[in-house]
Design an enzyme around this catalytic site. Structure first.
Site, PDB file in Angstrom:
ATOM      1  N   LYS A 276       0.875  -1.052  -0.486  1.00 30.33           N
ATOM      2  CA  LYS A 276      -0.520  -0.123   0.002  1.00 30.33           C
ATOM      3  C   LYS A 276       0.914   0.857   0.031  1.00 30.33           C
ATOM      4  CE  LYS A 276      -3.357  -1.996   3.094  1.00 30.33           C
ATOM      5  NZ  LYS A 276      -4.810  -2.196   2.001  1.00 30.33           N
ATOM      6  N   ARG A 350      -9.887 -12.383   1.970  1.00 29.90           N
ATOM      7  CA  ARG A 350     -10.951 -12.989   1.845  1.00 29.90           C
ATOM      8  C   ARG A 350     -10.168 -14.546   0.793  1.00 29.90           C
ATOM      9  NH1 ARG A 350     -11.151  -9.508  -3.898  1.00 29.90           N
ATOM     10  NH2 ARG A 350     -11.176  -8.220  -2.716  1.00 29.90           N
TER      11      ARG A 350
END
Length: 500
Positions: A276, A350
């Site tokens: 990020k 996920r």
């Protein structure tokens, strides 16, 4: 965490001390108990309410210091608006509003739980008390110095004067445990990541044994044996080993299938190799908001002795970029045997959920299952920070979650799931890939999760916009909100507890 406020109940006949709080409607009328407590100061108060911009509107306040004729040192009048417009959730809000007004007050506070037309019901009084506790919460354990102007904690002893003390205490007892669960969740989200890593998170979750929750902790060896390759792949770049924690509360009928709750617990998310940007990365300490909610919820259910069998499961990892970290292009094999191509290592939540959902589905065969995750920024683009995204394979479960969301103020909005979206996560090399590209990001994440729940009635709540950094409210001034605890506790209470 600061939760130093003490809330109790006393009869209307108790003489007020310190600060007195009373309610009036938009006609500026007071109830009988409030009028009696105001005594000789009633004229002063009446003049103040009519000359001020107060107007008695819902949640408006009027603060009068040492009004002549009142034995209390301070008077706060809270507006309740029109009686016909009152909702159950208003009383939680009023508790938060008055707690905000008395913040910094270290003395006694007496609240007269009465509307002009009648005394507040036991449930309304309990909501008032819950709102006070929720607003009083403050996380400042790492501050060694306080500056002038810093938001101060509430240390007061608050007594709520009611018509029926025993009934109010009975109504508040379960609500108080739910507030404890919310505070547990807030604490976990607010903790810094160097303190709250997977092993420490698991240790804190194990404290639920004190309220009767069964705890099993799966370490890396156990998860490897189970074949949890999707979860383990996320954590392989961290020096902190991953954990999965299973929490069991058996309050229902023996042998009855449980309701299950699964939480994403990425204790810190750098994005991994797909790192990020630096701006705002510190907020990724909150990427375990789903797991925090599940721990808080399981505490609430057990502490209030909910008549239900419930399972909570949380996958705990750190997503870090070292030489052993997962790479884009890797293919992992999940516990279900399905393979997943890694396109972006920052689509890691996920992967954690996939293995934990499968584990819970196969081991416990739940009647319904809800997962919570700070999963996608895309849901914030779609819904902002006022609603969580709801994805489900079951209309009844969706309707129930939507209803209790409105009741509790923890609102959800149903988003689509459809086979047409599956092609977006098709992989050339594996059964699926972990991200579907730019469009429909929260939907494709949910499409992937759906492949790991079989036919279990299931809902996925994407709480990225509501679990942390959400706008402050009358009942929450904390960065970590504890979103989901009240929502899911109400879901269980209304639809899944055994009625005896």
């Amino acid at each position: 965490m600061i939760d130093a406020v003490k809330v109790g109940f006393v009869p209307f006949s108790t003489a007020p001390r310190g600060t007195l709080v009373v309610f009036c409607d938009d006609a500026l009328k007071f109830g009988r108990a409030a009028s009696k407590a105001l005594g000789a100061s009633a004229g002063v108060v009446k003049r103040a309410t009519t000359t001020n911009q107060f107007k008695g509107k819902s949640a408006a306040t009027l603060d009068i210091l040492a009004p002549e004729g009142l034995k209390a040192d301070r008077l706060i009048v809270v507006g309740a608006g029109k009686a016909s417009a009152l909702k159950g959730s208003d009383f939680l809000k009023y508790g938060g509003v008055l707690a905000g007004k008395i913040r910094g007050d270290n003395g006694a506070v007496t609240v007269i739980a009465e509307l002009p037309s009648a005394a507040m019901s036991p449930d309304q009084s309990a909501s008032l008390a819950s709102g006070i506790r929720l607003r009083a919460y403050k996380f400042d354990r790492y501050k060694t110095r306080k500056k002038d102007g810093d938001d101060t904690a509430l240390h007061a002893n608050v007594t709520i004067a009611v018509a029926d003390v025993a009934a109010a205490k009975k109504a508040f007892a379960p609500d108080n445990h739910v507030v404890d669960g919310i505070i547990i969740a807030r604490d976990l989200v607010n903790e810094p990541p160097n303190v709250l890593y997977p092993e420490e998170f698991a240790r804190r979750a194990s404290r639920l044994r004190r309220v009767g929750v069964g705890i099993d902790i799966l370490d890396v060896k156990a998860m490897t044996k189970l074949g949890m390759g999707a979860l383990l792949g996320v954590g392989q770049g961290s020096a902190r080993p991953s954990r999965t924690v299973i929490m069991r509360w058996n309050g229902g009928k023996k042998g009855e299938p449980p309701v299950a709750f699964v939480g994403k617990g990425v204790c810190f998310d750098t994005g991994g190799i797909s790192i990020k940007s630096a701006g705002g990365m510190e907020e990724m300490k909150g990427d375990m908001g789903g797991a925090a909610c599940v721990v808080g919820l399981m505490h609430a259910l057990a502490a209030r002795k909910a008549k239900v069998n419930a399972v909570g499961a949380i996958g705990l990892v750190e997503n870090m970029p070292d030489g052993n970290a997962q790479r884009p292009g890797d293919i992992v094999t999940s516990m279900s045997g399905q393979t997943i191509e890694i396109i972006n290592t920052d689509a890691e939540g996920r992967l954690v959920l996939a293995d934990v959902l499968w584990y819970v589905t196969r081991k416990f065969k739940p009647k319904v299952m809800v997962d919570l995750a700070t999963l996608t920024g895309a849901i914030m683009v779609a819904l902002g920070t006022e609603h969580a995204g709801l994805f489900s394979n079951n209309d009844q479960l969706s309707e129930r979650l939507t209803k209790v969301g409105i009741e509790t103020g923890e609102r959800v909005w149903r988003m689509p799931l459809a086979p047409e979206y599956d092609k977006l996560i098709d992989s050339q090399f594996a059964d699926m890939k972990n991200t579907g590209g730019r469009y429909g990001g929260s939907i494709t994440a949910a499409q992937l999760l759906q492949r790991f729940v079989d036919d279990t009635p299931w809902a996925h709540l994407d709480i990225a916009g509501t679990a942390m950094g959400a706008p402050k409210s009358d009942i929450n001034q904390s960065w970590g909100s504890g979103f989901g605890v009240r929502l899911l506790d109400r879901l269980v209470a209304e639809y899944y507890e055994t009625k005896r």
